[in-house]
Design a protein around this motif. Sequence first.
Motif: not given
Length: 139
Positions: A63-73
Amino acid sequence: MKKGLYGAAVLIALSFSSCKKSETGNKGVLKSDANEKIVADSSTADPTIQYETDVNGKKYIKTDFVYKATDGSLAKVVFDYKEKTMSIRSNNKTFILNKVESKGNETLYEKMDMKATVKGDSLILDQGNNIIELVKTKI
């Protein structure tokens, strides 16, 4: 000495023969519903749900995931499939969005002016004029 060894052998043999596993199990324990398929709005299995297997071979819903934005955050995203919500936590702020629609391999969540589209490993956030693209990471 022989009587002691003979007695120990008899006790070991009796302990193996008297310990039978019950196939029915404990009736007081509730079974997990992790093996149930969660269906999308189209009455088919929801492809956006990811199943994991623990060390004992039991399946459970991740149920829990880590996503990364294009700016690295980074942003932590938690899906609550029973409540039909998703929460996004980034920069010590949490946004909770409600599931609006699920079609094919795409699920839409929204609350007020914020919208999120989950498709495979990608998450697209749309908040007014800001569009943020995120990709699931393997952290």
